[in-house]
Design an enzyme around this catalytic site. Structure first.
Site, short mmCIF file in Angstrom:
data_model
loop_
_atom_site.label_atom_id
_atom_site.label_comp_id
_atom_site.label_asym_id
_atom_site.label_seq_id
_atom_site.Cartn_x
_atom_site.Cartn_y
_atom_site.Cartn_z
CG HIS A 10 15.46 22.34 -41.35
ND1 HIS A 10 14.53 22.90 -40.50
CD2 HIS A 10 16.45 23.27 -41.50
CE1 HIS A 10 14.93 24.13 -40.16
NE2 HIS A 10 16.10 24.36 -40.74
CG HIS A 26 14.61 27.77 -38.40
ND1 HIS A 26 14.50 28.51 -39.54
CD2 HIS A 26 15.67 26.96 -38.57
CE1 HIS A 26 15.46 28.16 -40.38
NE2 HIS A 26 16.18 27.21 -39.82
CG HIS A 79 20.52 24.22 -38.72
ND1 HIS A 79 20.00 24.96 -37.68
CD2 HIS A 79 19.74 24.50 -39.80
CE1 HIS A 79 18.96 25.66 -38.12
NE2 HIS A 79 18.79 25.40 -39.41
CD GLU A 80 20.19 23.50 -43.58
OE1 GLU A 80 19.04 23.18 -43.94
OE2 GLU A 80 20.49 24.66 -43.23
ZN ZN Z 1 17.34 25.88 -40.66
#
Ligand code: ZN
Ligand code: CA
Ligand code: ZN
Length: 478
Positions: A230, A236, A226-227
Site C-alpha cells: 500500500h 487490495h 502487505h502494508e
Molecule cells: Zn491491505
C-alpha cells in the site's frame, strides 16, 4: 402474542422506577432479534462502514432489510468470492471476523491514493517499536519486507533516523493521530497510507496484536510486506494467492508475491522509463564489469541515511551500511534530473539532506528528491577563482563541511552558514598521511574515509592519524 406482552411489561416496570435509566428501546422489526443476531448486525455494519463505504449513522440502528446494507453485503461477498446473496450467512460473517488490513477494499473510500513515488530511492524510519520482539528482529523483518518489493520493482529502500523519512513505520494502539484508530486485539492489524508527502507512505501496526517472527500470533514480515505494498501505491487484490489480499493468512509459500503482485508493482515502477535511460543502456555492462577493476576510482562518495552512495561518471552504486545489498544504475535512474557526473558530495544528517556538486554548481537532495535547480558553489562563500572542488565531507561532530581542492581545503560552518576564518589551509598539514589529490571523502563513526586514486585512507579524525589503507572498491564487496 405472549412474547409481545412480556416485553411490554418489562418496559412498563423499567419506566415506573425512577432510579433506573430506561434504555431507549425501539423495536426494529416485528420480533426482537436475538442478542447473537444483533451482534452479527453490529459486526457487519461496522465492517462495511470501515472497508466498504457503508454510510450509516452510528446512533440509528440499521435494519437487516435495509437496501443500502444488502447492497454493501453483496459487494463484500463479491470481493471475497462468496455467494453474493446479501444475507449475513455464516460464511460471510466468518470473513468479517477474520483479522485483516485496515485499508478499505473499495476505492471511493480508500485512503490509499492511487499514486506512485516519483523516485527510485525511498527512505524509511522505524519510530515506535513493539515490545513483542527484539528491536533487532523488528529491524530485520521490516528490512526483509521492503526487500520483497525491492527485488520485484528495482526500488531501493534506505533506512534513516531522520524525522522526514518517506515511510514512517510505527507500532501504535487505538487512536494514534490519524483518522483511523485501531481496535484492540484482532480485527484490524495494520494500515498504510499511499505514496505522498506528510502521512503518505506511513505504515502503522496495531500493537495490541501479538507480533511474531514465526507462525504463532501475527507474522510481522507477512503483514509488513502487505502494508508496504500500500505504501508503494498498490490496492487490495481479490486473488487469495496475492500478498495484497486483505485478510491475514498464516501459511504462505516462500515466495510472498503472486504473479499478479509482481505485475502490478512492475506496472507502477517500470525500471527504465523514457528514452533517456534507453540511450544510457549501452554504458551499463562496461561500468558493471569495472566495479571490481583494480584501479577503480570514485568521483564522489557520501553517506545518505543508512546507505553510502558511490559516484563514478554518470553511474551510481548504493550500498546499505547494514546489509551487503548494492543497488546500481545510471544516476538518472535514482535522481532523474541529474544528468551529469558528480565531483563531490556530502550529507548533513540533521537536515536529512545531501549536497551533490558538479563543477561550480550543486544540487540539494532532500529525502532523495532533488530540490529545485542547481545553485552556484559561490553560495558557500568561496573566492571567485574556485570553480570546482575535488571532494567534500561533512563532520557531524563539529558541524563543519570541509571542501578539498588540490592540496588545500576550506572549512564551512553549517550552523552559522559562513566559511571559517583562516582558510584555505594545506591538507597535508592538517591531515598527515594524506598527500595526494583527494577524489572523494565521507565521514562515518569519527573516521574520514579519503579516496585517493584506487585507495582509501581511513583517517582517525580525533587523533589526526591514518589508521588503515584499503582498496576503494572493497567498499563494493570486491
Ligand atoms: Zn491491505
Ligand atoms: Ca487490532
Ligand atoms: Zn494509523
Amino acid at each position: 402474542m405472549i412474547v409481545m406482552l412480556l416485553s411490554c411489561c418489562v418496559l412498563v416496570l423499567l419506566a415506573t422506577d425512577p432510579g433506573v435509566t430506561a434504555p431507549t428501546f425501539i423495536p426494529e422489526e416485528r420480533s426482537t432479534p436475538s442478542p447473537e443476531a444483533q451482534f452479527d448486525l453490529k459486526l457487519a455494519t461496522d465492517y462495511l462502514h470501515q472497508y466498504y463505504d457503508l454510510q450509516h449513522d452510528l446512533l440509528v440502528r440499521v435494519k437487516r432489510s435495509e437496501p443500502a446494507l444488502i447492497s454493501k453485503v453483496k459487494e463484500m461477498q463479491m470481493f471475497f468470492g462468496l455467494n453474493s446473496t446479501g444475507e449475513l450467512d455464516s460464511e460471510t460473517l466468518e470473513v468479517m471476523q477474520s483479522p485483516r488490513c485496515g485499508v478499505p477494499d473499495v476505492e471511493e473510500y480508500s485512503h490509499i491514493q492511487s499514486t506512485r513515488w516519483n523516485k527510485n530511492v525511498i527512505t524509511y524510519r522505524i519510530g515506535r517499536y513493539t515490545r513483542d520482539l527484539r528491536r533487532s528482529t523488528v529491524d530485520s523483518l521490516i528490512e526483509s519486507a521492503f526487500g520483497v518489493w525491492a527485488r520485484a520493482s528495482g526500488l531501493t529502500f534506505i533506512r534513516t533516523q531522520t524525522r522526514n523519512a518517506d515511510i514512517m513505520v510505527e507500532f501504535v494502539t487505538y487512536a494514534h493521530g490519524d483518522f483511523y484508530p485501531f481496535d484492540g486485539p484482532r480485527g484490524t492489524l495494520a494500515h498504510a497510507f499511499g505514496p505522498g508527502t506528510g502521512a503518505g507512505g506511513d505504515t502503522h501496526f496495531d500493537d495490541d496484536e501479538r507480533w511474531t517472527a514465526g507462525r504463532t500470533g501475527f507474522n510481522l514480515l507477512l503483514v509488513a510486506a502487505h502494508e508496504f505494498g500500500h505504501a508503494l501505491g498498490l490496492k487490495h487484490s481479490r486473488n487469495p494467492e496475492s500478498l495484497m489480499y486483505p485478510t491475514y493468512r498464516a501459511i504462505r509459500p516462500t515466495n510472498l508475491l503472486s504473479s499478479e503482485d509482481v505485475t502490478n508493482i512492475k506496472a507502477l515502477y517500470s525500471p527504465f522509463r523514457g528514452p533517456r535511460n534507453w540511450l544510457l543502456r549501452p554504458l551499463l555492462p562496461r561500468l558493471m564489469q569495472e566495479k571490481c577493476a583494480q584501479d577503480l576510482t570514485f568521483d564522489a562518495v557520501t553517506t545518505v541515511g543508512d546507505a553510502t552512495f558511490f559516484f563514478r561518471d554518470r553511474y551510481l552504486w548504493i550500498k546499505h551500511n547494514v546489509q551487503s545489498d548494492i543497488k546500481e544504475g545510471p544516476i538518472t535512474n535514482f535522481m532523474p534530473t541529474i544528468e551529469t557526473r558528480i565531483d563531490a558530495a556530502f550529507w548533513i544528517p540533521r537536515r536529512s539532506t545531501a549536497y551533490l556538486i558538479h563543477e561550480s554548481t550543486f544540487w540539494t537532495v532532500k529525502g532523495s528528491v532533488v530540490r529545485g535547480k542547481p545553485r552556484s558553489l559561490s553560495f558557500f562563500g568561496f573566492p571567485a577563482w574556485v570553480q570546482d572542488v575535488d571532494a567534500t565531507v561533512h563532520i557531524v561532530k563539529t558541524g563543519r563541511t570541509l571542501f578539498f581542492m588540490h592540496d588545500i581545503y576550506w572549512s564551512y560552518n553549517e550552523n552559522r552558514k559562513v566559511m571559517d576564518f583562516g582558510y584555505p589551509r594545506t591538507i597535508s598539514e592538517d591531515f598527515p598521511g594524506v598527500n595526494a589529490t583527494i577524489n572523494a571523502a565521507f565521514y562515518k563513526g569519527d573516521f574520514i574515509y579519503f579516496f585517493v586514486g584506487p585507495q582509501v585512507y581511513k583517517f582517525d579524525y580525533s587523533h589526526r592519524v591514518v589508521v588503515g589503507i584499503e582498496t576503494a572498491n572493497s567498499w563494493l564487496g570486491c
